[in-house]
Design a protein around this motif. Structure first.
Motif, PDB file in Angstrom:
ATOM      1  N   PRO A  54      -6.724   8.379   5.778  1.00  8.54           N
ATOM      2  CA  PRO A  54      -7.068   8.197   7.198  1.00  8.54           C
ATOM      3  C   PRO A  54      -8.530   7.834   7.454  1.00  8.54           C
ATOM      4  N   GLU A  98       0.692   6.774   9.483  1.00  9.70           N
ATOM      5  CA  GLU A  98      -0.393   5.834   9.241  1.00  9.70           C
ATOM      6  C   GLU A  98      -0.836   5.179  10.541  1.00  9.70           C
ATOM      7  N   SER A  99      -2.148   5.017  10.673  1.00 12.36           N
ATOM      8  CA  SER A  99      -2.673   4.302  11.835  1.00 12.36           C
ATOM      9  C   SER A  99      -2.571   2.797  11.585  1.00 12.36           C
ATOM     10  N   LYS A 100      -2.744   2.053  12.647  1.00 11.39           N
ATOM     11  CA  LYS A 100      -2.697   0.603  12.532  1.00 11.39           C
ATOM     12  C   LYS A 100      -3.806   0.097  11.609  1.00 11.39           C
TER      13      LYS A 100
END
Length: 130
Positions: free
Chosen positions: A44, A2-4
């Motif tokens: 995403p 997971e991205s921030k």
């Protein structure tokens, strides 16, 4: 991974959707079920969100989910109103039952029963504190 930004949006939705359920839930599924937002996962591209709910105090948990899906427009509108300054577009939300706490209670009950029937050894690293 997971991205921030995914984590930020998920947490933002989780906190605000909890408040929406407190305010609007009574009109959707009544006062009996206790619904808690356990986790939110966002894709995403931030277009799809999965909301995992823990539902207590009712036998038919799937009925609560179906009622929420029927009144999805009302929930989404209330959530969008709360998040209008933080997000440009609200992800398309889908609801799922989170069984984690139910499974944890079942395992605890099994261990309690085993201890009561003296089928669990005393001492060792798995001993129950009493």
């Amino acid at each position: 991974m997971e991205s921030k930004r995914q984590r930020q949006v998920a947490e933002l939705i989780k906190r605000n959707f909890s408040i929406v359920l407190q305010q609007e839930g009574v009109y959707i599924y009544g006062t009996q079920p206790l619904v808690t937002v356990m986790e939110v996962q966002v894709s995403p591209d931030l277009s799809v969100g999965k909301v995992y709910l823990s539902i207590w105090n009712t036998e038919n948990k799937q009925a609560v989910i179906l009622q929420m899906e029927e009144d999805h427009a009302r929930l989404k509108s209330a959530l969008a109103h709360r998040l209008k300054r933080q997000l440009r577009r609200l992800p398309e939300l889908s609801y799922f039952i989170d069984e984690t706490l139910d499974e944890m209670n079942k395992v605890d009950n099994i261990f309690d029963r085993l201890y009561a029937e003296d089928q669990m050894p005393e001492g060792g690293s798995g001993a129950k504190d009493e």
